[in-house]
Design a protein around this motif. Structure first.
Motif, short mmCIF file in Angstrom:
data_model
loop_
_atom_site.label_atom_id
_atom_site.label_comp_id
_atom_site.label_asym_id
_atom_site.label_seq_id
_atom_site.Cartn_x
_atom_site.Cartn_y
_atom_site.Cartn_z
N GLY A 1 -50.78 105.72 -28.28
CA GLY A 1 -51.77 106.30 -27.38
C GLY A 1 -52.71 107.26 -28.07
O GLY A 1 -53.31 108.14 -27.45
N ARG B 1 -64.21 97.50 -32.41
CA ARG B 1 -62.76 97.62 -32.47
C ARG B 1 -62.38 98.74 -33.42
O ARG B 1 -63.21 99.24 -34.18
N PRO C 1 -56.17 108.06 -29.83
CA PRO C 1 -57.51 107.48 -29.89
C PRO C 1 -58.12 107.49 -31.29
O PRO C 1 -59.15 106.86 -31.52
N THR D 1 -57.14 99.50 -31.59
CA THR D 1 -58.05 99.86 -30.51
C THR D 1 -57.25 100.39 -29.32
O THR D 1 -57.56 101.43 -28.73
N GLU D 2 -56.20 99.64 -29.00
CA GLU D 2 -55.17 100.13 -28.07
C GLU D 2 -53.87 100.11 -28.85
O GLU D 2 -53.51 99.08 -29.42
N ASN D 3 -53.16 101.23 -28.90
CA ASN D 3 -51.98 101.30 -29.75
C ASN D 3 -50.81 101.93 -29.01
O ASN D 3 -50.96 102.55 -27.96
N THR E 1 -48.72 98.94 -33.42
CA THR E 1 -49.43 97.87 -32.72
C THR E 1 -48.76 96.53 -32.99
O THR E 1 -48.14 96.35 -34.05
#
Length: 370
Positions: free
Chosen positions: A121, A9, A123, A116-118, A100
């Motif tokens: 966008g 993560r 990375p 991890t996903e926000n 997030t």
């Protein structure tokens, strides 16, 4: 690098720098650059927080106000303003939620974020942490430090690495080496007593800890042994929990003069029980276990607990159990602090038990951008 089956993560641990003291310096510019302590100054007072200027003199949280004054004669004491700290904390958390929804506050001044996903966008967790810290400084006026890594444990340790006003990223391929080189006292979850015991056993660094078998650690540290065995290998599968379920609720009072008789303590317990009732009502919970906390004049600590077959939240019932616990055995000394806590709350069914770490080996994909 090979790691045990470890969920990869992108976790950020944000920790405000000397939060209470920094808020006081921000609100009163005359305090900027000066050694200050938030808390009580007298013989009965306790330091809740200290500015970095004060920390250079050995002033830190939890020491007595008298000791703090001895360490730093120029120390300025400031009374805590928890309403103000909560107000600032809400401003900081509002920034977190722009990135997030997976935010797990640990206290007013620190939180985990799973990016991890926000929402941006982006990375790169490292760039996100930098942006978050810059926004906190610009919009709130305070500095924060951050740790970035593959799990909560490593991120927490890393956030302390470049304090104040800095950040540290531990990439997937760096995790094991980072932990091996770390002084065991820097491991989050290893307190002073445990660290001293580890030193006596010849465990000074993460590498020393990693050399010990699971059986050895279980034998010497009980249930905690398994935790130490896995964390030094970078294994910490706990997810960021946006809605942390409260496990206990408490209130306590430190007295201006030591109390030597149970009779004098009853009035104090009545006020404490009333405060516990208010906090239970505010959180909309009740509890089955009542714990009485007693701190004696020699600073030794004793707790006495009783678990009921039913949930309670009423002041009179809480007080009745606390009184029973007070009279349960004779006091060993005069008392400087009393506290009442409620646990085994009726919200604990919502708590998910953490899964045990697996031992299957996988290869971490190094293209995972941090």
């Amino acid at each position: 690098m090979m790691l045990d089956n470890l969920p990869i993560r992108k976790i950020i641990h944000v920790d405000m720098d000397a939060f209470y003291a920094s808020v006081e310096q921000m609100d009163n510019p005359e305090l900027i650059g000066k050694p200050i302590a938030v808390g009580g100054e007298g013989a009965r007072g306790v330091v809740a927080a200290a500015s970095y200027e004060a920390r250079k003199f050995g002033v830190r949280s939890a020491i007595s106000g008298a000791q703090a004054r001895r360490n730093c004669p120029e120390l300025i004491f400031v009374k805590p303003r928890f309403d103000r700290y909560q107000e600032i904390s809400k401003q900081v958390k509002k920034i977190f939620y722009d990135y997030t929804d997976l935010v797990e506050p640990l206290s007013l001044d620190e939180a985990y974020l799973d990016v991890t996903e926000n929402k941006k966008g982006n990375p790169s967790a490292s760039l996100l942490a930098k942006e978050i810290r810059e926004r906190i400084f610009k919009e709130v006026g305070l500095t924060a430090s951050a740790g970035i890594s593959i799990n909560k444990f490593v991120a927490k340790v890393a956030s302390d690495y470049n304090k104040p006003n800095g950040q540290k990223t531990v990439n997937p391929e760096e995790v094991v080496g980072f932990l091996e080189a770390l002084d065991i006292r820097k491991f989050y979850g290893v307190g002073k007593v445990t660290a001293d015991k580890m030193y006596q056993l010849g465990i000074f660094t993460g590498k020393d800890l990693k050399s010990k078998t699971l059986e050895y650690l279980d034998s010497n540290f009980g249930k905690s042994g398994r935790f130490y065995y896995y964390i030094v290998r970078g294994i910490h599968n706990s997810e960021v929990k946006p809605h942390r379920t409260r496990k206990s609720l408490a209130a306590e009072r430190t007295f201006h003069e030591n109390l030597s008789s149970e009779i004098f303590m009853l009035e104090k317990l009545d006020h404490i029980a009333q405060e516990v009732e208010k906090r239970l009502a505010k959180s909309k919970v009740s509890g089955k276990t009542v714990t009485l906390k007693i701190k004696y004049s020699d600073f030794s600590l004793q707790t006495r607990s009783k678990t009921l077959p039913y949930y309670i939240g009423d002041k009179d019932l809480i007080l009745e159990v606390a009184k029973d616990l007070l009279y349960q055995e004779k006091l060993s000394n005069s008392v400087r602090l009393l506290g009442i806590s409620m646990s085994n709350l009726n919200n604990e069914s919502k708590i998910k038990k953490p899964s045990k770490p697996e031992t299957k080996t996988v290869t971490v994909q190094l293209q995972f951008e941090f």
